[in-house]
Design a protein around this motif. Sequence first.
Motif, PDB file in Angstrom:
ATOM      1  N   THR A 148      -0.059   2.954   7.064  1.00 45.97           N
ATOM      2  CA  THR A 148      -0.846   2.659   7.645  1.00 45.97           C
ATOM      3  C   THR A 148      -2.784   2.672   7.720  1.00 45.97           C
ATOM      4  OG1 THR A 148       0.452   3.115   9.611  1.00 45.97           O
ATOM      5  CG2 THR A 148      -1.866   2.931  10.094  1.00 45.97           C
ATOM      6  N   GLN A 149      -2.836   3.406   6.574  1.00 43.60           N
ATOM      7  CA  GLN A 149      -4.486   3.626   5.711  1.00 43.60           C
ATOM      8  C   GLN A 149      -4.154   2.723   5.163  1.00 43.60           C
ATOM      9  OE1 GLN A 149      -6.690   6.412   6.749  1.00 43.60           O
ATOM     10  NE2 GLN A 149      -8.081   4.322   5.332  1.00 43.60           N
ATOM     11  N   LYS A 150      -3.763   2.262   4.738  1.00 41.88           N
ATOM     12  CA  LYS A 150      -3.245   1.374   3.100  1.00 41.88           C
ATOM     13  C   LYS A 150      -3.955  -0.611   3.889  1.00 41.88           C
ATOM     14  CE  LYS A 150      -1.301   0.328  -0.915  1.00 41.88           C
ATOM     15  NZ  LYS A 150      -2.184  -1.195  -1.336  1.00 41.88           N
ATOM     16  N   LEU A 151      -3.763  -0.418   4.223  1.00 39.46           N
ATOM     17  CA  LEU A 151      -3.388  -1.625   5.408  1.00 39.46           C
ATOM     18  C   LEU A 151      -4.483  -1.255   5.741  1.00 39.46           C
ATOM     19  CD1 LEU A 151      -2.784  -4.007   7.042  1.00 39.46           C
ATOM     20  CD2 LEU A 151      -2.183  -2.954   9.627  1.00 39.46           C
ATOM     21  N   ILE A 152      -5.118  -0.132   6.109  1.00 39.49           N
ATOM     22  CA  ILE A 152      -6.629  -0.160   6.253  1.00 39.49           C
ATOM     23  C   ILE A 152      -7.433  -1.135   5.600  1.00 39.49           C
ATOM     24  CG2 ILE A 152      -8.869   1.217   7.621  1.00 39.49           C
ATOM     25  CD1 ILE A 152      -6.458   2.285   9.571  1.00 39.49           C
ATOM     26  N   ASP A 153      -6.664   0.403   4.836  1.00 37.66           N
ATOM     27  CA  ASP A 153      -7.640  -0.233   2.912  1.00 37.66           C
ATOM     28  C   ASP A 153      -8.012  -1.419   3.037  1.00 37.66           C
ATOM     29  OD1 ASP A 153      -8.933   2.516   3.177  1.00 37.66           O
ATOM     30  OD2 ASP A 153      -7.184   2.876   2.339  1.00 37.66           O
ATOM     31  N   ASP A 154      -6.751  -2.018   2.707  1.00 33.78           N
ATOM     32  CA  ASP A 154      -6.632  -3.682   1.634  1.00 33.78           C
ATOM     33  C   ASP A 154      -7.354  -4.587   2.855  1.00 33.78           C
ATOM     34  OD1 ASP A 154      -5.243  -2.301   0.148  1.00 33.78           O
ATOM     35  OD2 ASP A 154      -2.862  -2.853   1.238  1.00 33.78           O
ATOM     36  N   THR A 155      -7.033  -3.802   4.934  1.00 33.08           N
ATOM     37  CA  THR A 155      -8.312  -5.084   5.356  1.00 33.08           C
ATOM     38  C   THR A 155      -9.184  -5.594   4.940  1.00 33.08           C
ATOM     39  OG1 THR A 155      -6.026  -4.857   6.999  1.00 33.08           O
ATOM     40  CG2 THR A 155      -8.524  -5.516   7.534  1.00 33.08           C
ATOM     41  N   LYS A 156      -9.812  -4.086   4.786  1.00 32.09           N
ATOM     42  CA  LYS A 156     -11.785  -3.256   4.439  1.00 32.09           C
ATOM     43  C   LYS A 156     -12.007  -4.553   2.931  1.00 32.09           C
ATOM     44  CE  LYS A 156     -16.132  -2.080   4.675  1.00 32.09           C
ATOM     45  NZ  LYS A 156     -16.367  -0.696   4.131  1.00 32.09           N
ATOM     46  N   HIS A 157     -10.718  -4.815   2.136  1.00 31.76           N
ATOM     47  CA  HIS A 157     -10.813  -5.402   0.854  1.00 31.76           C
ATOM     48  C   HIS A 157     -10.786  -6.632   0.785  1.00 31.76           C
ATOM     49  CE1 HIS A 157     -10.850  -4.804  -3.420  1.00 31.76           C
ATOM     50  NE2 HIS A 157     -10.085  -6.091  -3.851  1.00 31.76           N
ATOM     51  N   CYS A 158     -10.649  -7.030   2.100  1.00 30.27           N
ATOM     52  CA  CYS A 158     -10.032  -8.296   2.510  1.00 30.27           C
ATOM     53  C   CYS A 158     -11.982  -8.894   2.319  1.00 30.27           C
ATOM     54  CB  CYS A 158      -8.812  -8.203   3.244  1.00 30.27           C
ATOM     55  SG  CYS A 158      -7.546  -9.087   2.632  1.00 30.27           S
ATOM     56  N   LEU A 159     -12.208  -8.119   3.178  1.00 29.11           N
ATOM     57  CA  LEU A 159     -13.825  -8.455   4.360  1.00 29.11           C
ATOM     58  C   LEU A 159     -14.661  -8.535   2.464  1.00 29.11           C
ATOM     59  CD1 LEU A 159     -15.636  -9.606   5.701  1.00 29.11           C
ATOM     60  CD2 LEU A 159     -16.192  -6.972   6.192  1.00 29.11           C
ATOM     61  N   ASN A 160     -14.273  -7.790   2.241  1.00 35.68           N
ATOM     62  CA  ASN A 160     -15.287  -7.516   0.839  1.00 35.68           C
ATOM     63  C   ASN A 160     -14.951  -8.978  -0.568  1.00 35.68           C
ATOM     64  OD1 ASN A 160     -16.644  -5.593   2.081  1.00 35.68           O
ATOM     65  ND2 ASN A 160     -15.588  -4.342   0.471  1.00 35.68           N
ATOM     66  N   GLY A 163       5.054  -6.053  17.417  1.00 36.11           N
ATOM     67  CA  GLY A 163       5.174  -4.899  17.385  1.00 36.11           C
ATOM     68  C   GLY A 163       4.166  -4.389  16.696  1.00 36.11           C
ATOM     69  N   LYS A 164       4.119  -4.516  15.123  1.00 28.85           N
ATOM     70  CA  LYS A 164       4.121  -4.480  13.820  1.00 28.85           C
ATOM     71  C   LYS A 164       2.471  -4.358  14.342  1.00 28.85           C
ATOM     72  CE  LYS A 164       7.433  -5.179  11.434  1.00 28.85           C
ATOM     73  NZ  LYS A 164       8.276  -5.653   9.776  1.00 28.85           N
ATOM     74  N   LEU A 165       1.749  -3.029  13.480  1.00 31.73           N
ATOM     75  CA  LEU A 165       0.254  -2.698  13.130  1.00 31.73           C
ATOM     76  C   LEU A 165      -0.443  -4.008  12.872  1.00 31.73           C
ATOM     77  CD1 LEU A 165       0.266   0.407  11.254  1.00 31.73           C
ATOM     78  CD2 LEU A 165       0.187  -0.273  13.664  1.00 31.73           C
ATOM     79  N   SER A 166      -1.908  -4.530  13.087  1.00 29.16           N
ATOM     80  CA  SER A 166      -2.628  -5.277  13.056  1.00 29.16           C
ATOM     81  C   SER A 166      -4.192  -4.864  12.694  1.00 29.16           C
ATOM     82  CB  SER A 166      -2.885  -5.903  13.738  1.00 29.16           C
ATOM     83  OG  SER A 166      -4.205  -7.518  12.995  1.00 29.16           O
TER      84      SER A 166
END
Length: 255
Positions: free
Chosen positions: A121-133, A228-231
């Motif tokens: 889950t933490q990786k999803l968050i970090d990877d999404t931040k990287h997508c924005l960057n 139902g998966k995370l976003s």
Amino acid sequence: MAIIIKNKEQIEGIRKSSKLAGQSLVYIEQFVKEGVSTEFLNQKIHDFIIENNATPATLGYNGYPKSCCISLNNVICHGIPSEDTILKNGDILNIDVTTILDGYFGDTSRMYVVGEVDKKTQKLIDDTKHCLNLGIQQVRPGNHFGNIGFVIGRYAKAKGYSVVYEFCGHGIGMEFHEDPQVDHLSRKNTGDVMQPGMTFTIEPMINQGRPKAKIDKEDGWTARTIDGKLSAQFEHTILVTEDGYEVLTDVSDEY
Ligand code: MF3
Ligand code: CO
Ligand code: CO
């Protein structure tokens, strides 16, 4: 509609509003805890914006009832704060704030975690931040808007995620949503060309499962994943400068 090139005075106004939106995301962090309702967070954000002589752009926008969007776990975006939604250990949430200050708009969002979350889950968050960057790094005069979605899509797919295509970034500044539409999934060297003075958001929504969104029939707003998966989602308001970009909603000197 054409993409508006903002003048110096307008850019300064958008910069001030954007800073306030960014500050409200910093301010709210102390209140994001187990046991707190998302309506409580909404009220804190509302008061903070009003105390700073601004107004929350979402309140009453096309009938939207609250001063921010709070999207938990499998909610992709446009989650409506509620007394009945209580944060619990392991939740992840996006808080999205748009301010109007002296008539100018600033729009930003980020993820928060409640207590402990697992590695994936933490990786999803970090990877999404990287997508924005990665998207932000494409911002410079002469580049195509499509290259933002190209680099985001390429990275997200390589990591095994999907990119939500039903909601996009957007021009912003004098209005909440201006041209252009900023896709987070697009082909290389397509779309309009960036010019100094353009202001717009990049706000990728990245899913662990399938990309499709389902809008809640009762409230007409809440967009959830169909499996139902995370976003996860991060958003900044960006200015195209003479030689690159300025992240107007950044208050951490990260950029
Ligand atoms: N802030 C959202 C965006 O990034 C829009 C929210 S519109 C609302 O564009 F009506 F749902 F609040
Ligand atoms: Co936005
Ligand atoms: Co937003």
